[in-house]
Enzyme design. Structure first.
Site, PDB file in Angstrom:
ATOM      1  N   SER A  19      -9.631   9.259  -9.224  1.00 43.74           N
ATOM      2  CA  SER A  19      -8.698   9.747  -7.789  1.00 43.74           C
ATOM      3  C   SER A  19      -7.030  10.730  -8.736  1.00 43.74           C
ATOM      4  O   SER A  19      -7.166  12.024  -8.955  1.00 43.74           O
ATOM      5  CB  SER A  19      -8.117   8.965  -6.753  1.00 43.74           C
ATOM      6  OG  SER A  19      -6.996   9.145  -5.450  1.00 43.74           O
ATOM      7  N   ASP A  46     -15.817   9.224   1.511  1.00 40.76           N
ATOM      8  CA  ASP A  46     -14.283   8.867   1.015  1.00 40.76           C
ATOM      9  C   ASP A  46     -13.783   9.210   2.110  1.00 40.76           C
ATOM     10  O   ASP A  46     -13.969  10.252   3.141  1.00 40.76           O
ATOM     11  CB  ASP A  46     -14.134   9.504  -0.581  1.00 40.76           C
ATOM     12  CG  ASP A  46     -12.958   9.166  -0.940  1.00 40.76           C
ATOM     13  OD1 ASP A  46     -12.167   9.054  -0.289  1.00 40.76           O
ATOM     14  OD2 ASP A  46     -13.009   9.398  -2.509  1.00 40.76           O
ATOM     15  N   HIS A  68     -14.021   5.261  -1.989  1.00 39.93           N
ATOM     16  CA  HIS A  68     -13.129   5.143  -3.106  1.00 39.93           C
ATOM     17  C   HIS A  68     -12.811   4.835  -3.456  1.00 39.93           C
ATOM     18  O   HIS A  68     -11.889   4.520  -4.771  1.00 39.93           O
ATOM     19  CB  HIS A  68     -11.846   6.304  -1.982  1.00 39.93           C
ATOM     20  CG  HIS A  68     -10.800   6.473  -2.912  1.00 39.93           C
ATOM     21  ND1 HIS A  68     -10.863   7.841  -3.277  1.00 39.93           N
ATOM     22  CD2 HIS A  68      -9.860   6.106  -3.580  1.00 39.93           C
ATOM     23  CE1 HIS A  68      -9.690   8.430  -4.259  1.00 39.93           C
ATOM     24  NE2 HIS A  68      -9.013   7.673  -4.137  1.00 39.93           N
TER      25      HIS A  68
END
Length: 287
Positions: free
Chosen positions: A157, A233, A266
């Site tokens: 991320s 995600d 995620h």
């Protein structure tokens, strides 16, 4: 300013794992204006006196050095492959800056792996220099098994953004690169716009120095970037935008393996599923 003693490490914890040692250290940081922590896994090969490659992992928003250490399962495969696995914290801490702890996506745990130019952040929020210079000195001075000529970088991320940009700006330092669900085009998403405005100000020419999609257009590396992205995600469309990175790589000739992983989100469940692939990618590039 007093001279930084790069051998002044405080051992916070040590645990044996898969024949190696998982440690967490604290040390004084000049560029981040206070103590910084990092986790390091030393595989059996490193403990036996061999020089082994180093993979640095950069965590995402809200994280510390503990998230990947506890959740990703990297140590088992790092032990098997003979890789030192380093995981620094995500920002300076306790800087007494107004607003530092007001939101999850700016300030503490949200350093974005850049060097801030705006006050009051510029005196401490310098994670780019920390990763590329200061932590390099600390590792070199204290871990003789670390082969500093064979290093790769990865992250998740915000940390995936950091891994991509740091590699593209330092391809001779971090020779291999991968990322999990990276913020691919921070100039074009809310997380990046908030962080860059606060840390770098309004001059978007400065922003381009920390945007992987912009960097790859100007200076592609000779490495193959490995990027995994979950199709489920929740941040994919608004924040991550891998399609922009893919297009930029196609234009510039940057080698990219972008894998859309069906049904993955995620979380660290996603990370743990593919961490082995990523560490093998780094070993292959560093052998």
């Amino acid at each position: 300013m007093t001279e930084l003693n790069i051998t002044d490490l405080e051992l916070i914890s040590e645990n044996k794992m898969f024949g190696g040692l998982q440690r967490v250290y604290s040390h004084p940081s000049r560029v981040c204006n206070g103590p910084m922590r990092f986790a390091i896994y030393l595989p059996p090969a490193a403990l036996n006196g061999n020089k082994v490659p180093v993979v640095t992992y950069l965590s995402g928003l809200t994280c510390t050095e503990d998230n990947v250490t506890v959740k990703a399962g990297a140590q088992r495969i790092a032990s098997e492959l003979g890789l030192i696995f380093v995981a620094p914290d995500t920002s300076p801490r306790n800087q007494n800056i107004p607003g530092e702890d007001d939101s999850y996506d700016f300030g503490s745990a949200a350093g974005f792996y850049l060097d801030a130019t705006e006050e009051p952040w510029a005196g401490s929020y310098n994670m780019y220099s920390y990763i590329t210079r200061e932590l390099q000195d600390v590792l070199s001075a204290n871990f003789s098994a670390a082969d500093m000529n064979r290093q790769g970088i990865t992250g998740h991320s915000m940390g995936g953004h950091g891994a991509l940009t740091i590699h593209l700006k330092n391809p001779d330092l971090f020779k291999t690169c991968s990322a999990f669900a990276p913020i691919c085009a921070p100039m074009s998403c809310p997380w990046g716009e908030k962080a860059f405005s606060g840390y770098l100000g309004s001059d978007k020419a400065l922003w381009e120095n920390y945007d992987a999609t912009e960097l790859v257009k100007k200076s592609p590396s000779s490495a193959t970037l490995l990027v995994d992205q979950g199709s489920a995600d929740t941040f994919l469309v608004e924040q991550l935008k891998p399609e922009l990175l893919k297009k930029a790589c196609e234009t510039s000739g940057q080698k990219l393996t972008l894998r859309m992983q069906e049904g993955y989100d995620h979380s660290y469940f996603f990370m743990a599923t593919f961490i082995e692939d990523h560490l093998r990618h780094h070993l292959n590039g560093l052998s």
